[in-house]
Design an enzyme around this catalytic site. Structure first.
Site, PDB file in Angstrom:
ATOM      1  N   LYS A 192       3.191   6.460  -2.371  1.00 42.57           N
ATOM      2  CA  LYS A 192       2.879   5.724  -1.270  1.00 42.57           C
ATOM      3  C   LYS A 192       3.504   4.343  -0.937  1.00 42.57           C
ATOM      4  CE  LYS A 192      -0.558   4.561   1.860  1.00 42.57           C
ATOM      5  NZ  LYS A 192      -2.128   4.292   1.844  1.00 42.57           N
ATOM      6  N   LYS A 196       0.655   3.686  -5.746  1.00 43.67           N
ATOM      7  CA  LYS A 196       0.613   2.985  -4.335  1.00 43.67           C
ATOM      8  C   LYS A 196       1.139   1.563  -4.370  1.00 43.67           C
ATOM      9  CE  LYS A 196      -2.734   2.037  -0.525  1.00 43.67           C
ATOM     10  NZ  LYS A 196      -4.083   2.434  -0.019  1.00 43.67           N
TER      11      LYS A 196
HETATM   12  C1  PBG Z   1      -6.683   2.232   2.633  1.00 43.76           C
HETATM   13  C2  PBG Z   1      -5.328   3.336   3.015  1.00 43.76           C
HETATM   14  C3  PBG Z   1      -4.189   2.469   3.725  1.00 43.76           C
HETATM   15  C4  PBG Z   1      -3.140   3.408   4.033  1.00 43.76           C
HETATM   16  C5  PBG Z   1      -4.060   4.823   3.567  1.00 43.76           C
HETATM   17  N1  PBG Z   1      -5.334   4.448   2.955  1.00 43.76           N
HETATM   18  C6  PBG Z   1      -3.973   1.067   3.883  1.00 43.76           C
HETATM   19  C7  PBG Z   1      -3.575   0.014   2.943  1.00 43.76           C
HETATM   20  O1  PBG Z   1      -3.907   0.384   1.885  1.00 43.76           O
HETATM   21  O2  PBG Z   1      -4.012  -0.999   3.447  1.00 43.76           O
HETATM   22  C8  PBG Z   1      -1.783   3.481   4.602  1.00 43.76           C
HETATM   23  C9  PBG Z   1      -1.557   4.449   5.525  1.00 43.76           C
HETATM   24  C10 PBG Z   1      -0.618   4.268   6.204  1.00 43.76           C
HETATM   25  O3  PBG Z   1       0.184   3.175   6.561  1.00 43.76           O
HETATM   26  O4  PBG Z   1      -0.202   5.306   7.037  1.00 43.76           O
HETATM   27  N2  PBG Z   1      -6.849   2.166   1.151  1.00 43.76           N
END
Ligand code: PBG
Length: 336
Positions: free
Chosen positions: A257, A203
């Site tokens: 992601k 991520k």
């Molecule tokens: C939280 C999380 C996030 C997303 C999914 N879980 C945001 C972040 O890490 O700030 C993002 C999903 C999206 O942008 O559609 N940990």
């Protein structure tokens, strides 16, 4: 060709295999199925409440009663799983993320309602503290740092809380070190040996999450950025190390992601590990496409389906996407 009688044009005409729909279907290398789609949904307190998310045209936050109806539609269309994200009321956010451990918090009530009314769909819960912290970070802030080990203890409590409510798949999105191993061990110890873990293994610290933070209400509160725990967009080898560790620690599935800007990462991971590999077409990717669609610059249906197919071509087994319901409808009733 290496020998003298090389085969070339006109013997070879690549367009023969493209000349009409049936042969194109015959030679197509990848297919998108409803079973590839996972639908992320935002949940709010209240009854019969829906709130549009301005930076995500077409996406709404829903109260539990309305949420269950949407999930039912997804289930009927054959979507295998949904992912839940709560927008916690501001007065329930604090430095310790205490609401994350409340068995009656919004996400737990949503899980129970879905499991009662739509038992055949998989329910995925995020594991991260950002919907619950006053500072909007995924972990606990101690002396101005996100404290890894203390956060992992909190994530274990959050995980058990969500699993006790009936969640099928835990999806840790926090990027703390060793959280998969710690959560897996706690699940075993508490008799939840069948709970699945889909780890957000690679991520990235991405600006594409902006609209999501609007949707869960953490964009106003987030102090600083998440670069001390989410990955540097410059790195690719490091993603393989993250994935390897999460597999060793007991993840059943892994995720990359964001999605489209990181398809190279998804492809490398699938090739290296042959694990069930998912990608998240995140909020900012959705927002980009929808903004262009609203301006009449892109064709909604065609661009949506092409973007989803790109994940399949990269080797993904499935896609978390805000387009899931619309795409599922098209896959059920193809117009062309
Ligand atoms: C939280 C999380 C996030 C997303 C999914 N879980 C945001 C972040 O890490 O700030 C993002 C999903 C999206 O942008 O559609 N940990």
């Amino acid at each position: 060709m290496t020998n003298g009688d090389s085969i070339e044009y006109p013997s070879i005409r690549m367009r023969r295999n493209r000349q009409n729909p049936w042969v194109r279907r015959m030679v197509s290398e990848n297919t998108l199925n409803v079973a590839d789609l996972i639908w992320p949904l935002f949940v709010i307190e209240g009854n019969k409440k829906r709130e549009p998310v301005p930076s995500m045209p077409g996406v709404e936050r829903l109260s539990i009663d309305l949420l269950v109806r949407e999930v039912e539609k997804a289930s009927i269309l054959g979507i295998p799983a949904i992912a839940l994200f709560p927008n916690t009321p501001d007065d329930k956010r604090d430095d310790e993320a205490s609401e994350a451990f409340n068995p009656d918090n919004l996400v737990c009530r949503a899980v129970r309602a879905i499991k009662r009314d739509v038992p055949d769909i998989g329910v995925i819960c995020d594991v991260a503290l950002d919907p619950y912290t006053s500072h909007g970070h995924d972990g606990l802030l101690i002396d101005d740092e996100i404290a890894n080990d203390e956060t992992v203890e909190a994530l274990i409590m959050q995980s058990l809380n969500q699993v006790q409510a009936g969640c099928d798949i835990l999806a840790p999105s926090d990027m703390m070190d060793h959280r998969i191993g710690a959560i897996r061990q706690a699940l075993e110890e508490h008799g939840f040996e069948n709970t699945l873990i889909m780890s957000y293994a690679a991520k990235y610290a991405s600006a594409f999450y902006g609209p999501f933070r609007d949707a869960v209400g953490s964009s106003g509160t987030l102090k600083g950025d998440k670069r001390t725990y989410q990955m540097d967009p410059a790195n690719s080898d490091e993603a393989l190390r993250e994935v390897e560790l999460d597999i060793e620690e007991g993840a059943d599935m892994i995720m990359v992601k964001p999605g489209m800007p990181y398809l190279d990462i998804a492809a490398r991971i699938k090739e290296e590990f042959q694990m069930p590999t998912f990608a998240y077409q995140v909020s900012g990717e959705y927002a980009m496409i929808m903004a262009a669609v609203q301006n009449g610059w892109l064709d909604h249906e065609k661009v949506m389906m092409e973007s989803l197919m790109s994940f399949k071509r990269a080797g993904c087994d499935g896609i978390l996407t805000y387009f899931a319901l619309e795409a599922a409808k098209i896959l059920k009733n193809p117009t062309s």
